[in-house]
Design a protein around this motif. Structure first.
Motif, short mmCIF file in Angstrom:
data_model
loop_
_atom_site.label_atom_id
_atom_site.label_comp_id
_atom_site.label_asym_id
_atom_site.label_seq_id
_atom_site.Cartn_x
_atom_site.Cartn_y
_atom_site.Cartn_z
N TYR A 23 -24.01 -8.49 -18.16
CA TYR A 23 -22.90 -9.40 -17.83
C TYR A 23 -21.62 -8.55 -17.69
O TYR A 23 -21.28 -7.81 -18.62
CB TYR A 23 -22.80 -10.42 -18.96
CG TYR A 23 -21.74 -11.47 -18.88
CD1 TYR A 23 -21.46 -12.16 -17.70
CD2 TYR A 23 -21.03 -11.83 -20.04
CE1 TYR A 23 -20.50 -13.15 -17.67
CE2 TYR A 23 -20.06 -12.83 -20.01
CZ TYR A 23 -19.80 -13.48 -18.83
OH TYR A 23 -18.85 -14.47 -18.80
N SER B 71 -22.71 -20.36 -27.22
CA SER B 71 -21.88 -21.31 -26.50
C SER B 71 -22.68 -22.56 -26.13
O SER B 71 -23.90 -22.53 -26.07
CB SER B 71 -21.40 -20.58 -25.24
OG SER B 71 -21.25 -21.41 -24.16
N TYR C 223 -13.47 -8.42 -9.98
CA TYR C 223 -14.49 -9.07 -10.81
C TYR C 223 -15.58 -9.63 -9.88
O TYR C 223 -15.30 -10.19 -8.83
CB TYR C 223 -13.83 -10.16 -11.66
CG TYR C 223 -14.77 -10.76 -12.69
CD1 TYR C 223 -15.48 -9.95 -13.58
CD2 TYR C 223 -14.96 -12.13 -12.77
CE1 TYR C 223 -16.34 -10.50 -14.52
CE2 TYR C 223 -15.82 -12.70 -13.71
CZ TYR C 223 -16.51 -11.87 -14.58
OH TYR C 223 -17.37 -12.41 -15.50
N LYS D 291 -17.40 -16.11 -23.45
CA LYS D 291 -16.65 -15.10 -22.69
C LYS D 291 -15.30 -14.82 -23.36
O LYS D 291 -14.88 -13.67 -23.50
CB LYS D 291 -16.44 -15.58 -21.26
CG LYS D 291 -15.67 -14.62 -20.37
CD LYS D 291 -15.52 -15.21 -18.98
CE LYS D 291 -14.84 -14.27 -18.03
NZ LYS D 291 -14.73 -14.83 -16.68
N CYS D 292 -14.64 -15.90 -23.78
CA CYS D 292 -13.32 -15.76 -24.40
C CYS D 292 -13.46 -15.00 -25.73
O CYS D 292 -12.62 -14.16 -26.08
CB CYS D 292 -12.70 -17.13 -24.63
SG CYS D 292 -13.03 -18.28 -23.28
N ASP E 20 -25.09 -11.32 -27.66
CA ASP E 20 -24.71 -12.48 -26.83
C ASP E 20 -25.96 -13.35 -26.65
O ASP E 20 -26.90 -12.97 -25.95
CB ASP E 20 -24.18 -11.96 -25.48
CG ASP E 20 -23.58 -13.08 -24.63
OD1 ASP E 20 -23.93 -14.26 -24.85
OD2 ASP E 20 -22.79 -12.75 -23.72
N ILE F 198 -15.77 -12.77 -26.41
CA ILE F 198 -16.05 -11.36 -26.11
C ILE F 198 -14.73 -10.63 -25.84
O ILE F 198 -14.49 -9.53 -26.33
CB ILE F 198 -17.03 -11.23 -24.92
CG1 ILE F 198 -18.41 -11.78 -25.31
CG2 ILE F 198 -17.16 -9.77 -24.47
CD1 ILE F 198 -19.30 -12.13 -24.13
N ARG G 260 -15.85 -26.31 -22.26
CA ARG G 260 -15.46 -25.11 -23.00
C ARG G 260 -15.64 -25.27 -24.52
O ARG G 260 -14.81 -25.84 -25.21
CB ARG G 260 -14.00 -24.70 -22.72
CG ARG G 260 -13.61 -24.57 -21.28
CD ARG G 260 -14.46 -23.63 -20.49
NE ARG G 260 -14.56 -22.31 -21.09
CZ ARG G 260 -15.68 -21.55 -21.01
NH1 ARG G 260 -16.76 -21.96 -20.38
NH2 ARG G 260 -15.68 -20.37 -21.59
N VAL H 178 -18.57 -8.74 -18.03
CA VAL H 178 -17.41 -8.83 -18.95
C VAL H 178 -17.45 -7.73 -20.01
O VAL H 178 -16.39 -7.25 -20.45
CB VAL H 178 -17.41 -10.23 -19.62
CG1 VAL H 178 -16.37 -10.34 -20.71
CG2 VAL H 178 -17.19 -11.30 -18.55
N TYR H 179 -18.65 -7.29 -20.41
CA TYR H 179 -18.71 -6.25 -21.45
C TYR H 179 -18.03 -4.97 -20.96
O TYR H 179 -17.22 -4.37 -21.67
CB TYR H 179 -20.16 -5.91 -21.84
CG TYR H 179 -21.07 -7.09 -22.11
CD1 TYR H 179 -20.60 -8.25 -22.71
CD2 TYR H 179 -22.42 -7.03 -21.77
CE1 TYR H 179 -21.45 -9.33 -22.94
CE2 TYR H 179 -23.27 -8.09 -22.01
CZ TYR H 179 -22.78 -9.25 -22.58
OH TYR H 179 -23.63 -10.30 -22.81
N CYS I 158 -27.64 -8.55 -24.93
CA CYS I 158 -27.75 -9.96 -24.53
C CYS I 158 -29.23 -10.32 -24.36
O CYS I 158 -29.94 -9.67 -23.60
CB CYS I 158 -27.00 -10.13 -23.21
SG CYS I 158 -27.11 -11.78 -22.51
N THR J 168 -19.89 -25.84 -19.33
CA THR J 168 -19.17 -24.75 -18.65
C THR J 168 -17.72 -25.16 -18.36
O THR J 168 -16.82 -24.33 -18.43
CB THR J 168 -19.89 -24.35 -17.34
OG1 THR J 168 -20.29 -25.54 -16.66
CG2 THR J 168 -21.11 -23.50 -17.60
#
Ligand code: PL4
Length: 402
Positions: free
Chosen positions: A128, A242, A15, A105-106, A211, A108, A253, A130-131, A179, A250
């Motif tokens: 990003y 978020s 990552y 993120k969670c 996003d 997604i 959460r 994570v996608y 995004c 951050t």
């Protein structure tokens, strides 16, 4: 012995952000006197503002009182869902179309469970990580070759197309990650561009995961902060957002997703119902304390604080933009977004990253970590203390690193 999950084995690299942290650590170990400044990961640095902080304290106090104690709160505070609806969506949704979570993120990651391994995927390139990495882990991305993952349609966003992709390559029945304001390019899609995106999603029976994590950085009132500013989006889009980058949550959460009841699968089944099923199965609700912080953040006083905090980071972005301009580096972003995307034609991103780290002692993020079209770019993040950003700009302008 169990066999390793084959999808995890398909991940091409580690990552991105831990890899950057590792390189920073290695450099710090070999240069113990270097005063390293991070303009790398998009991590908030400024303390919580007083009214929002008091909301969190109040949330903790309530848990310490038998009369106000609360336990699991799977669906999220009704009052918070109503406020999110009023503040961000002009009250267009019902409370059960708004899902409170522990962050974008969670959400997604869990959304990838909703669509499973057989979904076709389209992503802005760069985007990003994570996608794509999440799609690899869920099995939807296919195999890797030099041009990317076979199951993913990359939508290049480059200076040549002014960071808005050619949508005609999106295949029928795709899950489209989009995004805006964009991470990493800082580009913000205009209303007519998002209208084209919604039109393409509707004509290809696709679903957009929009996003909007940086929506509070938009200062130009003509730019949409939500996909639901576009007619028809309620039939083809899910939105995640978020409090991380707007309220400095951050580490606290808290986020949310919008899944309209009008959104259907090809067989007519409700996406909202399946999302509710997944959330109630795989998630146990957001922190009650964080939700009280969010209530405070969306009050009149709290919203002034959100503007003050995002203004602070936007001023950092302006300073970085200004330094890049003085160096004649071609840049985008930074005006309605906390990221500045800088181009280094003919160079490899990791080489530029290394040079800036070694010569200026500044950590950045290499553009290639965000996708093939990110090669030859560097992302500067505007999250930092003012004196660090000023010092970083001074080093960029005075050290001979280019
Ligand atoms: C490093 C487009 C940052 N460890 O805090 P969340 O979960 O509500 O939101 C995360 C998020 C969601 N959507 C977009 C983002 O850019 C982010 C955060 N990205 C960055 O530097 O790109 C932090 C990255 C963190 C991570 O992996 O998310």
């Amino acid at each position: 012995m169990l066999k390793r999950n084959i999808h995890i084995a398909n991940l091409k690299a580690g990552y991105l952000f831990p890899e950057i942290a590792r390189r920073r650590r290695d450099f710090a170990e070999s240069h113990p006197d270097a005063k390293i400044i991070s303009l790398g990961v998009g991590n908030t640095t400024e303390p919580l503002l007083p009214h929002i902080c008091e909301g969190l304290v109040e949330g903790a106090r309530r848990l310490g009182n038998v009369k106000t104690y609360s336990g699991y709160m799977d669906e999220g505070l009704e009052e918070l869902r109503v406020l999110i609806n009023n503040v961000f969506y002009n009250s267009q949704f019902a409370a059960d179309e708004i899902f409170i979570s522990d962050g974008a993120k969670c959400d997604i990651g869990r959304l990838q469970t909703l669509f499973g391994k057989d979904v076709k995927t389209a992503v802005q390139d760069p985007s990003y990580p994570v996608y794509v990495d999440g799609s690899v882990i869920s099995g939807a991305a296919g195999a890797w070759d030099d041009s990317g993952y076979s199951g993913i349609t990359y939508l290049p966003c480059t200076p040549e197309n002014e960071y808005f992709p050619d949508l005609s390559v999106i295949k029928t029945g795709s899950l489209i990650y989009f995004c805006s304001p964009n991470n990493p390019t800082g580009a913000v899609a205009a209303k007519d561009q998002l209208s084209l995106l919604v039109k393409r999603a509707l004509e290809t029976n696709s679903i957009i995961i929009f996003d909007a994590a940086y929506s509070e950085y938009i200062r130009d009132s003509s730019l949409p902060k939500t996909i639901y500013a576009i007619a028809g989006a309620e039939n083809c889009a899910i939105e995640v957002n978020s409090f991380s980058k707007s309220a400095g949550f951050t580490g606290v959460r808290l986020g949310w997703s919008i899944v309209p009841k009008t959104l259907k699968f090809s067989g007519g089944e409700s996406v909202n119902a399946d999302w509710a099923r997944i959330q109630s199965t795989l998630f146990n609700g957001a922190s009650n304390i964080a939700q009280f912080g969010a209530l405070a953040a969306l009050s009149g006083e709290g919203r002034k604080e959100l503007t003050a905090l995002t203004d602070f980071y936007l001023e950092n972005a302006r300073l970085i933009q200004n330094a890049a301009q003085q160096l004649s580096i071609e840049c985008t972003g930074g005006s309605n977004s906390p990221y500045i995307w800088a181009r280094f034609p003919g160079e490899e991103s990791w080489d530029v990253f290394k040079r800036i780290l070694e010569k200026c002692h500044i950590v950045t993020t290499p553009g290639s970590g965000f996708g093939p079209s990110g090669e030859s770019f560097i992302r500067f993040s505007a999250f930092g203390h003012r004196e660090s950003v000023e010092e970083a700009c001074k080093r960029l302008l005075t050290v001979n690193w280019r």
